[in-house]
Design a protein around this motif. Structure first.
Motif, PDB file in Angstrom:
ATOM      1  N   LYS A   8       0.837  -1.195   0.000  1.00  0.00           N
ATOM      2  CA  LYS A   8       0.000   0.000   0.000  1.00  0.00           C
ATOM      3  C   LYS A   8       0.877   1.251   0.000  1.00  0.00           C
ATOM      4  O   LYS A   8       0.593   2.218  -0.702  1.00  0.00           O
ATOM      5  CB  LYS A   8      -0.918  -0.006   1.220  1.00  0.00           C
ATOM      6  N   GLU A   9       1.946   1.219   0.780  1.00  0.00           N
ATOM      7  CA  GLU A   9       2.871   2.349   0.825  1.00  0.00           C
ATOM      8  C   GLU A   9       3.480   2.605  -0.551  1.00  0.00           C
ATOM      9  O   GLU A   9       3.559   3.749  -1.010  1.00  0.00           O
ATOM     10  CB  GLU A   9       3.977   2.080   1.844  1.00  0.00           C
ATOM     11  N   ILE A  10       3.882   1.553  -1.238  1.00  0.00           N
ATOM     12  CA  ILE A  10       4.468   1.690  -2.577  1.00  0.00           C
ATOM     13  C   ILE A  10       3.422   2.229  -3.548  1.00  0.00           C
ATOM     14  O   ILE A  10       3.720   3.098  -4.378  1.00  0.00           O
ATOM     15  CB  ILE A  10       5.028   0.334  -3.053  1.00  0.00           C
ATOM     16  N   HIS A  11       2.189   1.746  -3.414  1.00  0.00           N
ATOM     17  CA  HIS A  11       1.108   2.219  -4.285  1.00  0.00           C
ATOM     18  C   HIS A  11       0.869   3.717  -4.075  1.00  0.00           C
ATOM     19  O   HIS A  11       0.744   4.479  -5.051  1.00  0.00           O
ATOM     20  CB  HIS A  11      -0.165   1.419  -4.016  1.00  0.00           C
ATOM     21  N   ILE A  12       0.800   4.144  -2.820  1.00  0.00           N
ATOM     22  CA  ILE A  12       0.591   5.562  -2.527  1.00  0.00           C
ATOM     23  C   ILE A  12       1.770   6.385  -3.052  1.00  0.00           C
ATOM     24  O   ILE A  12       1.593   7.441  -3.661  1.00  0.00           O
ATOM     25  CB  ILE A  12       0.401   5.795  -1.015  1.00  0.00           C
ATOM     26  N   ARG A  13       2.973   5.874  -2.852  1.00  0.00           N
ATOM     27  CA  ARG A  13       4.170   6.559  -3.329  1.00  0.00           C
ATOM     28  C   ARG A  13       4.113   6.734  -4.853  1.00  0.00           C
ATOM     29  O   ARG A  13       4.405   7.813  -5.378  1.00  0.00           O
ATOM     30  CB  ARG A  13       5.414   5.768  -2.913  1.00  0.00           C
ATOM     31  N   ASN A  14       3.708   5.685  -5.562  1.00  0.00           N
ATOM     32  CA  ASN A  14       3.597   5.775  -7.018  1.00  0.00           C
ATOM     33  C   ASN A  14       2.538   6.794  -7.442  1.00  0.00           C
ATOM     34  O   ASN A  14       2.724   7.525  -8.410  1.00  0.00           O
ATOM     35  CB  ASN A  14       3.282   4.404  -7.623  1.00  0.00           C
TER      36      ASN A  14
END
Length: 114
Positions: free
Chosen positions: A3-9
């Protein structure tokens, strides 16, 4: 972590003006959560130097959109804090209710002991 990577993207896509409307709405929903705010702060801290030291300027459409979204979120946040309290949650109403109950209790005690 995914989820963190998704938000970062999503943040990177938003900054680079590659987000569609659905992704922007999703990003704004994430930014209302503590995890989303943390990821946004991390991205902005790590990328601020890269973003603002480039020789090219940010496109006016991108900067206007970012400014507009910031203004909208500020107005929405202010509106949440400016809503008037219902009458039964105001301090004066509570004080009057407590005083009335105490007066009734004293009168009841006096009535039954007399």
């Amino acid at each position: 972590m995914d989820k963190e990577i998704h938000i970062r993207n999503l943040v990177y896509k938003y900054i680079s003006n590659q987000c569609d409307g659905h992704e922007q709405d999703e990003l704004l929903r994430h930014l209302q959560t503590p995890a989303g705010k943390w990821v946004f702060d991390e991205v902005m801290t790590s990328e601020a130097g890269k973003i603002f030291t480039k020789s090219e300027e940010i496109e006016p459409a991108v900067s206007n959109r970012l400014l507009g979204r910031l203004k909208q979120s500020m107005v929405a946040e202010e509106a949440l804090h400016e809503q008037p309290l219902p009458f039964y949650r105001k301090r004066s109403f509570i004080q009057i209710a407590v005083a009335t109950l105490l007066l009734l209790a004293v009168l009841a005690i006096y009535w039954f002991t007399a």
